[in-house]
Design a protein around this motif. Structure first.
Motif, PDB file in Angstrom:
ATOM      1  N   UNK A  40       0.854  -1.182   0.000  1.00  0.00           N
ATOM      2  CA  UNK A  40       0.000   0.000   0.000  1.00  0.00           C
ATOM      3  C   UNK A  40       0.894   1.238   0.000  1.00  0.00           C
ATOM      4  N   UNK A  41       0.657   2.137  -0.949  1.00  0.00           N
ATOM      5  CA  UNK A  41       1.461   3.364  -1.028  1.00  0.00           C
ATOM      6  C   UNK A  41       0.522   4.570  -1.082  1.00  0.00           C
ATOM      7  N   UNK A  42      -0.221   4.810  -0.016  1.00  0.00           N
ATOM      8  CA  UNK A  42      -1.204   5.902  -0.024  1.00  0.00           C
ATOM      9  C   UNK A  42      -0.560   7.253  -0.319  1.00  0.00           C
ATOM     10  N   UNK A  43      -1.175   7.966  -1.255  1.00  0.00           N
ATOM     11  CA  UNK A  43      -0.676   9.287  -1.613  1.00  0.00           C
ATOM     12  C   UNK A  43       0.362   9.280  -2.715  1.00  0.00           C
ATOM     13  N   UNK A  44       0.816   8.078  -3.106  1.00  0.00           N
ATOM     14  CA  UNK A  44       1.863   7.988  -4.124  1.00  0.00           C
ATOM     15  C   UNK A  44       1.505   6.935  -5.172  1.00  0.00           C
ATOM     16  N   UNK A  45       1.816   7.243  -6.404  1.00  0.00           N
ATOM     17  CA  UNK A  45       1.640   6.301  -7.504  1.00  0.00           C
ATOM     18  C   UNK A  45       2.997   6.110  -8.171  1.00  0.00           C
ATOM     19  N   UNK A  46       3.504   4.876  -8.129  1.00  0.00           N
ATOM     20  CA  UNK A  46       4.831   4.601  -8.673  1.00  0.00           C
ATOM     21  C   UNK A  46       4.739   4.132 -10.120  1.00  0.00           C
ATOM     22  N   UNK A  47       5.486   4.805 -10.983  1.00  0.00           N
ATOM     23  CA  UNK A  47       5.600   4.409 -12.381  1.00  0.00           C
ATOM     24  C   UNK A  47       6.999   3.854 -12.594  1.00  0.00           C
ATOM     25  N   UNK A  48       7.080   2.595 -13.030  1.00  0.00           N
ATOM     26  CA  UNK A  48       8.376   1.932 -13.189  1.00  0.00           C
ATOM     27  C   UNK A  48       8.907   2.131 -14.607  1.00  0.00           C
ATOM     28  N   UNK A  49      10.159   2.529 -14.690  1.00  0.00           N
ATOM     29  CA  UNK A  49      10.847   2.672 -15.976  1.00  0.00           C
ATOM     30  C   UNK A  49      12.057   1.753 -15.949  1.00  0.00           C
ATOM     31  N   UNK A  50      12.181   0.905 -16.962  1.00  0.00           N
ATOM     32  CA  UNK A  50      13.283  -0.050 -17.017  1.00  0.00           C
ATOM     33  C   UNK A  50      14.296   0.378 -18.074  1.00  0.00           C
ATOM     34  N   UNK A  51      15.554   0.449 -17.668  1.00  0.00           N
ATOM     35  CA  UNK A  51      16.613   0.836 -18.601  1.00  0.00           C
ATOM     36  C   UNK A  51      17.950   0.349 -18.056  1.00  0.00           C
ATOM     37  N   UNK A  52      18.924   0.164 -18.943  1.00  0.00           N
ATOM     38  CA  UNK A  52      20.232  -0.310 -18.493  1.00  0.00           C
ATOM     39  C   UNK A  52      20.917   0.765 -17.656  1.00  0.00           C
ATOM     40  N   UNK A  53      21.854   0.342 -16.836  1.00  0.00           N
ATOM     41  CA  UNK A  53      22.440   1.235 -15.841  1.00  0.00           C
ATOM     42  C   UNK A  53      23.212   2.390 -16.467  1.00  0.00           C
ATOM     43  N   UNK A  54      23.879   2.164 -17.591  1.00  0.00           N
ATOM     44  CA  UNK A  54      24.598   3.261 -18.233  1.00  0.00           C
ATOM     45  C   UNK A  54      23.624   4.350 -18.673  1.00  0.00           C
ATOM     46  N   UNK A  55      22.478   3.954 -19.231  1.00  0.00           N
ATOM     47  CA  UNK A  55      21.469   4.932 -19.653  1.00  0.00           C
ATOM     48  C   UNK A  55      20.892   5.668 -18.445  1.00  0.00           C
ATOM     49  N   UNK A  56      20.709   4.961 -17.340  1.00  0.00           N
ATOM     50  CA  UNK A  56      20.184   5.600 -16.132  1.00  0.00           C
ATOM     51  C   UNK A  56      21.198   6.589 -15.558  1.00  0.00           C
ATOM     52  N   UNK A  57      22.470   6.230 -15.605  1.00  0.00           N
ATOM     53  CA  UNK A  57      23.504   7.160 -15.145  1.00  0.00           C
ATOM     54  C   UNK A  57      23.455   8.459 -15.946  1.00  0.00           C
TER      55      UNK A  57
END
Length: 291
Positions: A40-57
């Motif tokens: 339960x995450x009341x007040x928050x909506x999490x959107x997951x984004x998947x990408x390789x670590x170099x791109x995230x950096x």
């Protein structure tokens, strides 16, 4: 009903949190509970984004995501925009990224070689540069490095993620395990990647996010079989037994919280990288405290 209409109009919309992490079995295991709405995450909506670590950096440079997986080696370049959370990290305790080759090489023979690496901002690359500074890096997607070594595109390859376990099946030789080397040098686990939150969100939201991530990790560890079954969709070239071993390597006590030793390890890596001229000054690290 007038009262009900007023309530619905004034009810606050949940705050969207863009959470970015790697499409790997260990991250999938870690975020299983959150991604499948077990928490339960009341007040928050999490959107997951998947990408390789170099791109995230690289994405962290422009604050693309509210919360992001990040290489500890990349943190100094974004420390003015992000702060590290004290959970969700991956450490190699006596193991870590491995340099592999087609023909047997001694570690000292890596000097001057062309070595495939998964990115110049990764902690694996930083550790290799600290071990041997004289080599020619060839950047490749992390999941193409073993193929690159097999096809003789490079002399050796720096393997991260699941490749650390299945490279022998591909006929490759281990040159050096940087996690072992680091532990021999420092007595500490090798810090690889953590989670960081945008400073602009403020400490209160940051702490709530940290609690949610820690709760998700705890749920996965307490419901290992179902979390592992979910993670298998991201387990490249691994059967369930091997995936379970890999998850155990990188989702464990260190993931729930760094502790004093874990924080010391991160500081040691960044201080050594800064001293070697591989990371920008100053060699400071900041973790979001729990209160």
């Amino acid at each position: 009903m007038p009262g009900q209409q007023t309530a619905s109009k004034t009810e606050k919309e949940p705050v969207e949190i863009k959470l970015a992490h790697s499409p790997d079995s260990d991250d999938a295991f870690m975020f299983y509970a959150l991604a499948t709405h077990k928490l339960s995450t009341p007040g928050y909506k999490y959107t997951h984004i998947l990408s390789d670590i170099q791109s995230l950096n690289e994405a962290a440079l422009t604050e693309t995501y509210d919360v992001t997986a990040i290489s500890f080696a990349a943190y100094p370049t974004v420390r003015d925009r992000y702060i590290l959370l004290d959970c969700g990290a991956s450490f190699g305790e006596g193991y870590g990224p491995i340099v592999v080759s087609m023909k047997s090489l001694k570690p000292q023979e890596l000097a001057g070689r062309h070595i495939a690496v998964p990115g110049l901002k990764t902690s694996a690359y930083l550790a290799l540069k600290l071990y041997e500074s004289n080599f020619e890096p060839v950047v490749m997607p992390f999941d193409k490095i073993i193929d690159g070594v097999q096809n003789n595109l490079v002399d050796a390859g720096l393997v991260i993620h699941e490749g650390q376990l299945f490279y022998p099946e591909r006929g490759l030789h281990r040159v050096i395990d940087l996690g072992i080397w680091w532990q021999e040098q420092t007595g500490l686990p090798l810090p690889l990647g953590g989670n960081a939150v945008r400073r602009a969100l403020g400490p209160e939201i940051g702490r709530q996010i940290a609690k949610t991530i820690r709760d998700s990790v705890t749920y996965g560890l307490e419901h290992r079989e179902e979390a592992l079954n979910y993670a298998m969709q991201f387990a490249r070239e691994m059967d369930t037994e091997l995936a379970d071993k890999f998850v155990g390597m990188y989702v464990n006590k260190w993931t729930l919280g760094y502790g004093e030793k874990g924080q010391q390890a991160v500081k040691e890596l960044i201080e050594r990288g800064t001293k070697a001229g591989l990371l920008p000054e100053p060699p400071t690290v900041e973790f979001l405290s729990e209160e």
